[in-house]
Design an enzyme around this catalytic site. Structure first.
Site, short mmCIF file in Angstrom:
data_model
loop_
_atom_site.label_atom_id
_atom_site.label_comp_id
_atom_site.label_asym_id
_atom_site.label_seq_id
_atom_site.Cartn_x
_atom_site.Cartn_y
_atom_site.Cartn_z
N ASN A 37 1.73 74.68 94.85
CA ASN A 37 2.03 73.29 93.79
C ASN A 37 1.87 71.72 95.42
OD1 ASN A 37 4.03 70.97 92.88
ND2 ASN A 37 5.47 72.34 93.12
N HIS A 122 19.29 77.38 88.52
CA HIS A 122 20.43 76.32 89.49
C HIS A 122 21.06 74.79 88.99
CE1 HIS A 122 15.99 75.67 92.02
NE2 HIS A 122 15.87 77.40 92.07
N ARG A 147 22.64 79.21 92.37
CA ARG A 147 21.95 77.82 93.53
C ARG A 147 22.91 75.93 93.51
NH1 ARG A 147 16.79 75.84 95.64
NH2 ARG A 147 17.14 73.71 94.00
N TYR A 159 15.80 66.33 97.60
CA TYR A 159 15.36 67.24 97.11
C TYR A 159 16.44 68.41 96.70
CZ TYR A 159 14.45 72.04 96.81
OH TYR A 159 14.56 73.45 96.28
N ASP A 216 20.23 75.66 99.55
CA ASP A 216 18.64 75.72 99.94
C ASP A 216 19.31 75.16 101.11
OD1 ASP A 216 16.46 76.21 100.81
OD2 ASP A 216 15.10 75.74 98.21
N HIS A 218 16.58 73.88 102.72
CA HIS A 218 15.14 73.73 102.47
C HIS A 218 14.64 73.06 104.08
CE1 HIS A 218 11.76 72.74 99.90
NE2 HIS A 218 12.67 73.52 99.15
N GLU A 242 19.49 79.75 102.24
CA GLU A 242 18.35 80.07 101.94
C GLU A 242 17.77 78.64 103.68
OE1 GLU A 242 17.13 79.30 97.98
OE2 GLU A 242 14.45 79.22 99.40
N GLU A 268 9.65 81.21 101.61
CA GLU A 268 9.16 81.08 100.07
C GLU A 268 8.00 79.81 100.40
OE1 GLU A 268 11.83 78.29 98.49
OE2 GLU A 268 10.81 76.05 98.86
N ARG A 289 12.12 85.91 100.07
CA ARG A 289 12.38 84.97 99.42
C ARG A 289 10.43 84.36 98.96
NH1 ARG A 289 13.64 82.70 95.92
NH2 ARG A 289 14.10 80.57 96.81
N HIS A 318 10.45 84.36 94.93
CA HIS A 318 10.53 82.64 94.47
C HIS A 318 10.57 82.29 93.01
CE1 HIS A 318 8.62 79.18 95.82
NE2 HIS A 318 10.03 78.74 95.56
N ASP A 322 7.63 76.35 89.54
CA ASP A 322 5.56 76.05 89.86
C ASP A 322 5.70 76.91 90.41
OD1 ASP A 322 7.86 75.06 92.44
OD2 ASP A 322 6.87 75.66 93.74
N GLU A 345 15.85 84.20 91.60
CA GLU A 345 15.37 83.31 90.98
C GLU A 345 15.46 82.98 89.87
OE1 GLU A 345 13.11 80.54 93.75
OE2 GLU A 345 14.44 78.67 93.34
N TRP A 408 11.26 69.41 105.10
CA TRP A 408 12.23 69.38 104.51
C TRP A 408 11.84 70.87 103.10
CZ3 TRP A 408 10.65 69.25 99.19
CH2 TRP A 408 9.45 69.61 98.63
C1 GCO Z 1 13.10 77.10 96.02
C2 GCO Z 1 12.36 76.04 96.26
C3 GCO Z 1 11.55 75.12 95.21
C4 GCO Z 1 10.65 74.41 95.81
C5 GCO Z 1 9.21 74.59 96.04
C6 GCO Z 1 8.00 73.85 96.22
O1 GCO Z 1 14.03 77.45 96.48
O2 GCO Z 1 13.02 77.22 94.60
O3 GCO Z 1 13.11 75.65 98.04
O4 GCO Z 1 12.52 74.29 94.66
O5 GCO Z 1 10.56 73.50 96.68
O6 GCO Z 1 8.36 75.62 94.86
O7 GCO Z 1 6.88 73.45 95.64
MG MG Z 2 14.10 77.01 98.50
#
Ligand code: GCO
Ligand code: MG
Length: 408
Positions: A37, A122, A147, A159, A216, A218, A242, A268, A289, A318, A322, A345, A408
């Protein structure tokens, strides 16, 4: 037989995808996902400029040897670009092998260990009312796990939170498809830590104890902040927290573990088993993940998950949008076959994407199944793909309220 043609397909049906297509001398086609991504063309160029010519004439059946050839051969190792390229080759070769065997890939990985794979959706909302609406919608669709991400007072768009208001479909996509530089978001960990426990408490009050709740972080907390947060939310029985701390700092999770029994998931942004060495051997996490797409493909993920299994650690592969439908299929075949499956996910792709990539997977009451077509079960419609030109896109940058660049 041998590998005869290697093509790199770039398409953008609402978001960018890079797909490797390998064709053998007897006309069998294998697909691999190489999407990274916001940095898509780096992997596409790694594949077409450096890898494609190395594959021509090789025996397509020698998957392990090809993996080692691409990993050890170039001297330079690991990193998301290299490992996504190796992953795409690996997926395509497994796709070919399973097609030749006339079996869905999960059969070659040992056969099904379960009837379907539990997925999490999500759910997000800028405030609790919107979030509640989203969770209700997913429960009505049969999901058993969500999530949850929500807005934080004092901060704008962050985000993981849909800015389009209440809605069942998760329509947010962090990579912005405009301009020559990333957009910027703001962050304040103090506001977040004060706000989130109340949200989990309300969710438990409104939805009861059955629903699996994931969250998450992040990578935005320091080790001590994450330890406090994991402890504060213990009463709400999360399925996992996460990425609570920055991914590259494996020992940060020692502190979190010392203070809390909230299950932890991370990985991830990892791309190798070595990113997990301390985390797994010290039992600092509960879920792995990684994406199959970013961690060297099926060959590497199977080894990583077998290693994790020895320590009682499960999978949580994951799977945001993306990851292309090809990468998602690879995940589902692994999920069905391995013993230490945890959860998968799942963010459904948009209709345009599913016209370009035709998939065989099915959803039933919160569970996915990869389907029984030989191979990965995904076809690429190259005419449909050609209708969507690559569009440069950037993931956002995060700053603290005083302007400092933040994780992030
Ligand atoms: C998740 C992730 C994604 C990422 C993304 C970045 O847990 O699915 O945090 O949303 O932010 O894959 O490219
Ligand atoms: Mg994530």
């Amino acid at each position: 037989m041998t590998i005869e043609i290697v093509d790199v397909n770039i398409t953008s049906p609402g978001r960018n995808f890079v797909t490797l297509k390998i064709t053998t001398s007897d006309g069998i086609v294998g697909l691999g996902d190489a999407t990274l991504n916001g940095r898509e063309l780096a992997v596409a160029s790694y594949l077409s400029e450096h890898v494609a010519s190395m594959l021509i004439g090789r025996d397509e059946d020698r998957i392990e040897d090809t993996w080692q050839y691409l990993y050890r051969g170039p001297y330079w190792r690991r990193g998301p670009v290299t490992m996504a390229a190796i992953a795409a080759v690996d997926m395509a070769l497994w796709d070919i092998k399973a097609k030749k065997a006339g079996m869905p890939l999960y059969q070659l990985l040992g056969g099904a260990s379960r009837e379907g794979v539990r997925v999490y959706a999500h759910a997000s909302g800028t405030d609790y009312a919107a979030l509640k609406n989203a969770i209700t919608g997913y429960e009505e669709l049969g999901y058993t796990a969500v999530r949850v991400q929500t807005g934080v007072p004092g901060l704008g768009q962050i985000y993981g939170v849909s800015s389009t208001g209440p809605g069942v479909r998760y329509d947010y996509e962090p990579a912005k498809r405009s301009g020559d530089r990333p957009s910027e978001e703001t962050w304040d960990t103090r506001n977040y830590l004060n706000h989130m426990p109340g949200i989990f408490s309300q969710i438990r009050e409104d939805f009861g104890t059955d629903l699996r709740i994931l969250h998450d972080g992040h990578h935005r907390m320091s080790p001590i902040e994450a330890a406090r947060f994991a402890k504060d939310i213990e009463p709400y029985d999360l399925f996992w927290l996460e990425d609570c701390t920055p991914g590259e700092d494996q020992t940060a999770l020692r502190l979190v573990r010392q203070h809390s029994t909230t299950p932890l998931a991370i990985g991830e942004v990892f791309n190798s088993v070595f990113d997990y060495q301390t985390l797994i051997t010290e039992r600092l996490i509960d879920y792995v993940r990684s994406a199959v797409t970013h961690t060297g493909g099926i060959t590497a993920m199977k080894k990583l998950l077998d290693f994790a299994a020895i320590y009682g650690i499960k999978s949580g592969i994951h799977g945001p949008t993306d990851i292309s439908p090809v990468g998602m299929a690879a995940a589902l075949h692994l999920d069905l076959a391995i013993h230490n499956f945890g959860i998968q996910e799942y963010m459904p792709h948009n209709e345009q994407t599913l016209e370009v990539f035709q998939t065989s997977f099915t959803f039933d009451k919160g569970f996915l199944h990869p389907g029984d077509k030989p191979g990965l079960g995904v076809d690429l419609d190259e005419d449909a793909a050609a209708g969507h030109d690559y569009t440069k896109a950037y993931l956002p940058v995060n700053r603290l309220l005083d302007g400092t660049v933040h994780d992030w």
